[in-house]
Scaffold this motif. Sequence first.
Motif, PDB file in Angstrom:
ATOM      1  N   GLN A 161       0.822  -1.216   0.000  1.00  0.00           N
ATOM      2  CA  GLN A 161       0.000   0.000   0.000  1.00  0.00           C
ATOM      3  C   GLN A 161       0.857   1.267   0.000  1.00  0.00           C
ATOM      4  OE1 GLN A 161      -3.166  -0.195  -0.653  1.00  0.00           O
ATOM      5  NE2 GLN A 161      -3.140  -2.430  -0.512  1.00  0.00           N
ATOM      6  N   GLY A 162       2.036   1.195   0.611  1.00  0.00           N
ATOM      7  CA  GLY A 162       2.947   2.345   0.600  1.00  0.00           C
ATOM      8  C   GLY A 162       3.399   2.684  -0.816  1.00  0.00           C
ATOM      9  N   SER A 163       3.509   1.659  -1.646  1.00  0.00           N
ATOM     10  CA  SER A 163       3.883   1.885  -3.043  1.00  0.00           C
ATOM     11  C   SER A 163       2.709   2.457  -3.829  1.00  0.00           C
ATOM     12  CB  SER A 163       4.345   0.581  -3.699  1.00  0.00           C
ATOM     13  OG  SER A 163       5.459   0.053  -3.013  1.00  0.00           O
ATOM     14  N   TYR A 164       1.495   2.000  -3.518  1.00  0.00           N
ATOM     15  CA  TYR A 164       0.326   2.507  -4.254  1.00  0.00           C
ATOM     16  C   TYR A 164       0.072   3.980  -3.959  1.00  0.00           C
ATOM     17  CZ  TYR A 164      -0.492  -2.477  -4.826  1.00  0.00           C
ATOM     18  OH  TYR A 164      -0.337  -3.807  -5.108  1.00  0.00           O
ATOM     19  N   VAL A 165       0.112   4.335  -2.675  1.00  0.00           N
ATOM     20  CA  VAL A 165      -0.202   5.727  -2.350  1.00  0.00           C
ATOM     21  C   VAL A 165       0.913   6.667  -2.825  1.00  0.00           C
ATOM     22  CG1 VAL A 165      -1.727   5.106  -0.428  1.00  0.00           C
ATOM     23  CG2 VAL A 165       0.667   5.633   0.039  1.00  0.00           C
ATOM     24  N   ASN A 166       2.089   6.123  -3.113  1.00  0.00           N
ATOM     25  CA  ASN A 166       3.186   6.936  -3.647  1.00  0.00           C
ATOM     26  C   ASN A 166       3.353   6.771  -5.154  1.00  0.00           C
ATOM     27  OD1 ASN A 166       4.760   8.450  -1.512  1.00  0.00           O
ATOM     28  ND2 ASN A 166       4.553   6.439  -0.544  1.00  0.00           N
ATOM     29  N   PHE A 167       2.377   6.139  -5.786  1.00  0.00           N
ATOM     30  CA  PHE A 167       2.480   5.861  -7.221  1.00  0.00           C
ATOM     31  C   PHE A 167       2.827   7.120  -8.024  1.00  0.00           C
ATOM     32  CE2 PHE A 167      -0.180   6.067 -11.152  1.00  0.00           C
ATOM     33  CZ  PHE A 167       0.626   5.288 -11.956  1.00  0.00           C
ATOM     34  N   LEU A 168       2.071   8.194  -7.803  1.00  0.00           N
ATOM     35  CA  LEU A 168       2.311   9.424  -8.569  1.00  0.00           C
ATOM     36  C   LEU A 168       3.634  10.074  -8.187  1.00  0.00           C
ATOM     37  CD1 LEU A 168      -1.104  11.315  -8.793  1.00  0.00           C
ATOM     38  CD2 LEU A 168       0.045   9.955 -10.560  1.00  0.00           C
ATOM     39  N   ASN A 169       3.926  10.115  -6.888  1.00  0.00           N
ATOM     40  CA  ASN A 169       5.189  10.710  -6.428  1.00  0.00           C
ATOM     41  C   ASN A 169       6.383  10.055  -7.093  1.00  0.00           C
ATOM     42  OD1 ASN A 169       4.008  12.485  -4.656  1.00  0.00           O
ATOM     43  ND2 ASN A 169       4.167  11.111  -2.883  1.00  0.00           N
ATOM     44  N   VAL A 170       6.389   8.725  -7.065  1.00  0.00           N
ATOM     45  CA  VAL A 170       7.541   8.003  -7.618  1.00  0.00           C
ATOM     46  C   VAL A 170       7.600   8.181  -9.128  1.00  0.00           C
ATOM     47  CG1 VAL A 170       8.571   5.717  -7.975  1.00  0.00           C
ATOM     48  CG2 VAL A 170       7.647   6.333  -5.733  1.00  0.00           C
ATOM     49  N   MET A 171       6.453   8.081  -9.784  1.00  0.00           N
ATOM     50  CA  MET A 171       6.442   8.176 -11.248  1.00  0.00           C
ATOM     51  C   MET A 171       6.947   9.546 -11.693  1.00  0.00           C
ATOM     52  SD  MET A 171       3.381   7.362 -13.921  1.00  0.00           S
ATOM     53  CE  MET A 171       2.339   8.721 -13.436  1.00  0.00           C
ATOM     54  N   GLN A 172       6.470  10.589 -11.025  1.00  0.00           N
ATOM     55  CA  GLN A 172       6.868  11.935 -11.426  1.00  0.00           C
ATOM     56  C   GLN A 172       8.330  12.213 -11.089  1.00  0.00           C
ATOM     57  OE1 GLN A 172       3.678  14.011  -9.517  1.00  0.00           O
ATOM     58  NE2 GLN A 172       2.238  13.498 -11.165  1.00  0.00           N
ATOM     59  N   ALA A 173       8.747  11.828  -9.897  1.00  0.00           N
ATOM     60  CA  ALA A 173      10.123  12.113  -9.469  1.00  0.00           C
ATOM     61  C   ALA A 173      11.142  11.365 -10.322  1.00  0.00           C
ATOM     62  CB  ALA A 173      10.304  11.761  -7.997  1.00  0.00           C
ATOM     63  N   SER A 174      10.795  10.164 -10.752  1.00  0.00           N
ATOM     64  CA  SER A 174      11.768   9.358 -11.497  1.00  0.00           C
ATOM     65  C   SER A 174      11.540   9.441 -13.009  1.00  0.00           C
ATOM     66  CB  SER A 174      11.677   7.902 -11.047  1.00  0.00           C
ATOM     67  OG  SER A 174      10.382   7.410 -11.307  1.00  0.00           O
ATOM     68  N   ARG A 175      10.488  10.121 -13.411  1.00  0.00           N
ATOM     69  CA  ARG A 175      10.118  10.288 -14.823  1.00  0.00           C
ATOM     70  C   ARG A 175       9.965   8.930 -15.521  1.00  0.00           C
ATOM     71  NH1 ARG A 175      13.908  13.084 -17.655  1.00  0.00           N
ATOM     72  NH2 ARG A 175      12.393  14.082 -19.007  1.00  0.00           N
ATOM     73  N   GLN A 176       9.403   7.988 -14.800  1.00  0.00           N
ATOM     74  CA  GLN A 176       9.141   6.674 -15.390  1.00  0.00           C
ATOM     75  C   GLN A 176       7.879   6.720 -16.246  1.00  0.00           C
ATOM     76  OE1 GLN A 176      10.735   3.877 -15.528  1.00  0.00           O
ATOM     77  NE2 GLN A 176      12.204   3.884 -13.832  1.00  0.00           N
ATOM     78  N   LYS A 177       7.851   5.809 -17.213  1.00  0.00           N
ATOM     79  CA  LYS A 177       6.646   5.627 -18.017  1.00  0.00           C
ATOM     80  C   LYS A 177       6.171   4.194 -17.849  1.00  0.00           C
ATOM     81  CE  LYS A 177       7.602   9.065 -21.544  1.00  0.00           C
ATOM     82  NZ  LYS A 177       8.806   9.596 -20.856  1.00  0.00           N
ATOM     83  N   ILE A 178       4.889   4.028 -17.981  1.00  0.00           N
ATOM     84  CA  ILE A 178       4.342   2.680 -17.858  1.00  0.00           C
ATOM     85  C   ILE A 178       4.766   1.814 -19.027  1.00  0.00           C
ATOM     86  CG2 ILE A 178       2.055   1.593 -18.276  1.00  0.00           C
ATOM     87  CD1 ILE A 178       1.171   3.142 -15.788  1.00  0.00           C
ATOM     88  N   PRO A 179       5.202   0.580 -18.844  1.00  0.00           N
ATOM     89  CA  PRO A 179       5.205  -0.147 -17.581  1.00  0.00           C
ATOM     90  C   PRO A 179       6.435   0.178 -16.714  1.00  0.00           C
ATOM     91  CG  PRO A 179       6.000  -1.579 -19.315  1.00  0.00           C
ATOM     92  CD  PRO A 179       5.659  -0.271 -19.967  1.00  0.00           C
ATOM     93  N   PHE A 180       6.220   0.287 -15.412  1.00  0.00           N
ATOM     94  CA  PHE A 180       7.338   0.439 -14.499  1.00  0.00           C
ATOM     95  C   PHE A 180       6.929  -0.084 -13.122  1.00  0.00           C
ATOM     96  CE2 PHE A 180       6.619   3.773 -11.319  1.00  0.00           C
ATOM     97  CZ  PHE A 180       5.427   4.332 -11.776  1.00  0.00           C
ATOM     98  N   GLY A 181       7.927  -0.281 -12.271  1.00  0.00           N
ATOM     99  CA  GLY A 181       7.638  -0.886 -10.965  1.00  0.00           C
ATOM    100  C   GLY A 181       8.172  -0.082  -9.802  1.00  0.00           C
ATOM    101  N   ILE A 182       7.608  -0.346  -8.627  1.00  0.00           N
ATOM    102  CA  ILE A 182       8.110   0.217  -7.372  1.00  0.00           C
ATOM    103  C   ILE A 182       8.400  -0.948  -6.425  1.00  0.00           C
ATOM    104  CG2 ILE A 182       7.649   1.722  -5.394  1.00  0.00           C
ATOM    105  CD1 ILE A 182       5.694   3.298  -7.089  1.00  0.00           C
ATOM    106  N   ALA A 183       9.628  -0.952  -5.901  1.00  0.00           N
ATOM    107  CA  ALA A 183      10.033  -2.059  -5.023  1.00  0.00           C
ATOM    108  C   ALA A 183      10.287  -1.550  -3.613  1.00  0.00           C
ATOM    109  CB  ALA A 183      11.311  -2.700  -5.570  1.00  0.00           C
ATOM    110  N   GLN A 184       9.965  -2.368  -2.656  1.00  0.00           N
ATOM    111  CA  GLN A 184      10.213  -2.027  -1.258  1.00  0.00           C
ATOM    112  C   GLN A 184      10.642  -3.258  -0.473  1.00  0.00           C
ATOM    113  OE1 GLN A 184       8.221   0.700   1.169  1.00  0.00           O
ATOM    114  NE2 GLN A 184       6.477   0.945  -0.204  1.00  0.00           N
TER     115      GLN A 184
END
Length: 438
Positions: A152-175
């Motif tokens: 859930q920590g990755s989901y609620v930060n989905f936009l933060n991480v995507m914008q900060a890292s300039r990722q495009k879909i598909p991409f992942g967040i690992a914890q």
Amino acid sequence: MEKLVSLAKRRGFVFQSSEIYGGLGSVWDYGPLGVELKRNLIERWWRSVVQEREDIEGMESAILMHPKVWEASGHVASFTDPLVDCRQCKKRFRADDERIKGKPGEESAQCPVCGSKGTLTDPRMFNLMFRTFMGPVEDAAAQVFLRPETAQGSYVNFLNVMQASRQKIPFGIAQVGKAFRNEITPGNFIFRTREFEQMEMQYFVKPGEDEEWFEYWHEERMRWHYDLGIDPDKLRYHPHGPDELAHYAKRAEDIQYHFPFGWQEYEGIHNRTDFDLSRHQEYSGKKLQYVDPATKEHFTPYVVETALGVGRLFLVVMADAYREEEVEGATRIVLGLHPSIAPVKVGIFPLVKKDGMPELARNIYKELQKLFAVFYDDGGSIGRRYRRQDEAGTPFGVTVDGQSMTDSTVTIRDRDTLKQERVSVDQLATYLTERLQP
Ligand SMILES: [Zn+2]
């Protein structure tokens, strides 16, 4: 299994929590060798999932989160039912599950999964989440939960991480992080614990491409376990049937290991659809969407999750590595751990404590210490020192002997083959580094 638990304690891999007070139910501490092994496992995962990939970012969210997160995720609602557990197969059911024959808690009641009789517990109102209070007032308004998963920590930060890292879909967040579940029937050593650590990766994809990515991660994760040297005959997939699927999942599959107590899951691959992101949009009122840069199409991504338990992986590698064998009429216990994850890489031994051998051995120790985890031991017979390192899973032993003092060579003993080679002291670092590659 008892042998493994006993070795784990004797050699300082795993201790019972608060042991001097009689222990705390299903909570465990990692000792000096255990913490090294655990860190090596996490490091190996992080390297392959985050650092060696362009399409996955790492992050670390807090254990405490806004209580609404758990309403949105379904954890508040779906875990407050009366539940019963099967003591035999460890499955948990709602007390009103139609498949249960008889009344749970009574001898005649039968488990719908394993068919055992009298193994179902009495129904209990149960929420799996640990609760605590934030701030000075202990009332419902101040109630927060210890997270039951890192996802859930990755989901609620989905936009933060995507914008900060300039990722495009598909991409992942690992914890990697601690999670807590107040299990009714924990057990099997560190297999099922109330406090545990997860290595989870959420892969965000375009709806319609989720099946394909599920297949990809299915292959990729199993390959990772093979690369770790785990016996392929003890690994298998277990696809979840419709009755096993979690509330958020469209498709799920376990990677199972054949533990001494049977086949059990230790990693899961889940197609969580857009369930989590959609729910967080609904509960937070914030849009968690992706705009395709090419087509300008808006969509809520689907998520393919890989979720691996650190403690379970630890148990898998320990169980898989443990062996007893006869060598020259004596039994030796060996932990045949993959060299890259072994807590100690090299044991360094002066054959005797005189004639300059300890000094040379100490120098070698100091040099190799800069490169990897090494251990110096001059106590007891050389055979006994080798045995101690065999039990610790140390892949190499370096011995300084009489000949070392005249020609600057040492013997290197291989933990598994027991072969000894003479290598010049100058070549030692290169020799070992080559053999300790992942
Ligand atoms: Zn059962």
